[in-house]
Design an enzyme around this catalytic site. Sequence first.
Site, PDB file in Angstrom:
ATOM      1  NE  ARG A  40      -2.204  -1.172   3.686  1.00  0.00           N
ATOM      2  CZ  ARG A  40      -1.638  -0.334   4.529  1.00  0.00           C
ATOM      3  NH1 ARG A  40      -1.694   0.969   4.335  1.00  0.00           N
ATOM      4  NH2 ARG A  40      -1.035  -0.766   5.611  1.00  0.00           N
ATOM      5  CE1 TYR A  95       0.455  -6.045  -1.935  1.00  0.00           C
ATOM      6  CE2 TYR A  95      -0.669  -4.075  -1.148  1.00  0.00           C
ATOM      7  CZ  TYR A  95      -0.143  -5.332  -0.909  1.00  0.00           C
ATOM      8  OH  TYR A  95      -0.232  -5.874   0.333  1.00  0.00           O
ATOM      9  N   GLY A  96      -2.719  -5.517  -4.218  1.00  0.00           N
ATOM     10  CA  GLY A  96      -3.930  -5.793  -3.434  1.00  0.00           C
ATOM     11  C   GLY A  96      -4.542  -4.632  -2.676  1.00  0.00           C
ATOM     12  CE  LYS A 145      -6.117  -3.447   4.802  1.00  0.00           C
ATOM     13  NZ  LYS A 145      -6.341  -3.825   6.200  1.00  0.00           N
ATOM     14  CG  HIS A 186      -6.958  -2.548  10.462  1.00  0.00           C
ATOM     15  ND1 HIS A 186      -5.658  -2.094  10.509  1.00  0.00           N
ATOM     16  CD2 HIS A 186      -6.944  -3.595   9.606  1.00  0.00           C
ATOM     17  CE1 HIS A 186      -4.905  -2.843   9.712  1.00  0.00           C
ATOM     18  NE2 HIS A 186      -5.654  -3.760   9.165  1.00  0.00           N
ATOM     19  CB  SER A 217      -0.564  -3.506   8.053  1.00  0.00           C
ATOM     20  OG  SER A 217      -1.651  -2.644   7.837  1.00  0.00           O
ATOM     21  CB  ALA A 218       2.659  -6.908   8.483  1.00  0.00           C
ATOM     22  CB  CYS A 219       1.112  -6.364  14.122  1.00  0.00           C
ATOM     23  SG  CYS A 219       2.147  -4.931  13.878  1.00  0.00           S
ATOM     24  N   GLY A 220       0.421  -9.705  12.974  1.00  0.00           N
ATOM     25  CA  GLY A 220      -0.022 -11.007  13.461  1.00  0.00           C
ATOM     26  C   GLY A 220      -1.517 -11.153  13.686  1.00  0.00           C
ATOM     27  CE  LYS A 221      -5.819  -6.789  11.387  1.00  0.00           C
ATOM     28  NZ  LYS A 221      -4.624  -5.972  11.094  1.00  0.00           N
ATOM     29  CB  THR A 222      -3.615 -13.697   9.523  1.00  0.00           C
ATOM     30  OG1 THR A 222      -3.993 -12.534   8.780  1.00  0.00           O
ATOM     31  CG2 THR A 222      -4.163 -14.931   8.840  1.00  0.00           C
ATOM     32  CG  ASP A 242      -7.404  -6.867   7.460  1.00  0.00           C
ATOM     33  OD1 ASP A 242      -6.518  -6.524   8.259  1.00  0.00           O
ATOM     34  OD2 ASP A 242      -7.616  -6.272   6.387  1.00  0.00           O
ATOM     35  NE  ARG A 263       0.118  -8.416   2.340  1.00  0.00           N
ATOM     36  CZ  ARG A 263      -0.599  -7.771   3.263  1.00  0.00           C
ATOM     37  NH1 ARG A 263      -1.759  -8.232   3.667  1.00  0.00           N
ATOM     38  NH2 ARG A 263      -0.125  -6.682   3.826  1.00  0.00           N
ATOM     39  NE  ARG A 311       5.734  -6.101  13.879  1.00  0.00           N
ATOM     40  CZ  ARG A 311       6.101  -7.368  13.667  1.00  0.00           C
ATOM     41  NH1 ARG A 311       7.266  -7.798  14.099  1.00  0.00           N
ATOM     42  NH2 ARG A 311       5.323  -8.186  12.998  1.00  0.00           N
ATOM     43  N   GLY A 363       0.774 -19.724  19.332  1.00  0.00           N
ATOM     44  CA  GLY A 363      -0.218 -20.481  20.109  1.00  0.00           C
ATOM     45  C   GLY A 363      -0.191 -20.119  21.586  1.00  0.00           C
TER      46      GLY A 363
END
Length: 601
Positions: free
Chosen positions: A86, A216-217, A225, A245, A267-272, A294, A385, A416, A510
């Site tokens: 993005r 890009y996505g 978004k 978000h 973004s990219a801090c482990g939500k998934t 997300d 991704r 983070r 985990g």
Amino acid sequence: MKNIAPAIFPPNGIGDTKPTNQAVLDWVHEIGKLTKPENIFWCDGSERENEFLIAESLKQNVLIKLNEKKVPRSYLHRSNPNDVARVEKVTFICTPTKEEAGPTNNWSEPADTYSKLYGLLNGAMRGRTMFVVPYIMGPPDSPLTKVGFEITDSKYVVLSMRIMTRMGKIALKRLGNDPKAEWNRGVHSLLDVDPDRRFICHFPQDNTIISVGSGYGGNVLLSKKCLALRIGSYLARKQGWMAEHMLILGVESPEGKKHYVAAAFPSACGKTNFAMLIPPAHFNGWKVTTVGDDIAWMEIRDGRLFAVNPENGYFGVVPGTSYKSNPNAMKSIEHDTLYTNVALTDDADVWWEGKDGEPPKHAIDWRGNDWTPDSKEKAAHPNSRFATPMRNNPALDAAVEKGEGVPISAIIFGGRRSDTVPLVYEAFDWNHGVYLGATMASETTAAATGAVGKVRRDPMAMLPFCGYNIGDYFRHWIDVGKRLTNPPLIFNVNWFRKGANGKFLWPGFGENMRVLKWVIDRCERTGGALKSPVGWLPSPHDLDLEELDIDHKSVADLLGIDHEEWQKELAEHKTFFDSLGGVVPEELLKQREQLVARFKQ
Ligand code: OXD
Ligand code: MN
């Protein structure tokens, strides 16, 4: 302009499902007249359509077919190397006044912006196919669900939208024929993928998005978004709901008691990873299920917050995903997945840094170059991704299609942070929780272009996604709190605190179940806590750390409040609030004063 997306010519019965709503037809006609495509392809979301689009994409090298045995029905797409994340600096909120966009958004005057974008779009689809993609965001029978149409000249966008949204006829049905019905207009053109002609513009008052010059996505899947967060947050305030978000997960105890939790991380801090968490063996009988990874749309009913996931798939960061870090994600992306910018092995499998097993001896990297383990370059782009349907997730929550949503017991904010912020703590009340969200910060990641690893304030993880003035957004949160008779408890977590040796103190993944369990205990009013200046903190014995290989010192460091670090943090809160130029609601300024005072006690 070079034609990077040549037209395709469908046989009869494909690409001809025209909507009947006259407002949509008029708009498509207008954009067609402007962009002058070779032909118009009306998407219906059918299997036949998908097969045709995949076949044409393979012919034009938009997709590479992956090994059918190893990753069935899956494909790799490589984006232009200048277009891999993005781009916040060319993302604009185009409201009549700058004040409406507020201090955290790039603002651009609507009339001027339309005229600049229409200039760029003039003839932009010559020799190309213009796809019209109808979609809905939200479960089909939810009152929160929104209809959108995305016009695009990118086959990759159409194929991704099919995964990420409920796409096709379902949207035409939901919209119906009322020319005054609410729906989002999205126009996307690749142009020539030139960073100097790249703009992602939102016109909240017109429910319109125009994105040009990127493939890009996050810049081009306009449902995500752009609609679900930027336009969504604007509509949410106007209509009295929330667009956040946030992931949404379910936690079920061995006795069958279930809670739902929403969590906002940048973004990219482990939500998934958090949304797909598998509890460690010690928590035998506990189940975590995913509603969304997300975005959460939430409404107030009976004094409680209820959330739906507006999306239909996951667009997750690939590097670091493994059976160790996220087995459910691995299972989800083993088939029917569209990969972007990962490496391709010699047997047409995919590879990325952090995947299980040995690296391949040779691969083709995300740019299409030869790669070996000795290469200096990364094989997969750090922001490569996967797009995968949520139905692939073995831990998908049964309520994901429920239009009424799931009741939220707790909201978690997280970032983070290498220092200062403890593993977990709980806000004293709603407004204090809003303060935790408003002042949260995180070290930046590869999800957006720019420096990586720099601490930036990212209120509610919405800094790049709030479609209006952030002060009004804070005020909306406070107002929502007033309408909640049974509000969720609010927490802050930090999985990323480091010890003096520079290593992470907490094992994460985990094991985050241990923190989640405390959150649930607090919701159940059974969990212990100590009052600290920053909020309710668990003492080491309030957390279930049994069978975890961690020493006392690390636990103390994880939960510790270092007064010197916090003095710096408090000063940064002030600097941040000051930088917003007077838009911060009184209630939050008061929260800061109270926090300062608690440190003096
Ligand atoms: C995303 C992001 O892609 O937040 O979800 O950047
Ligand atoms: Mn996100």
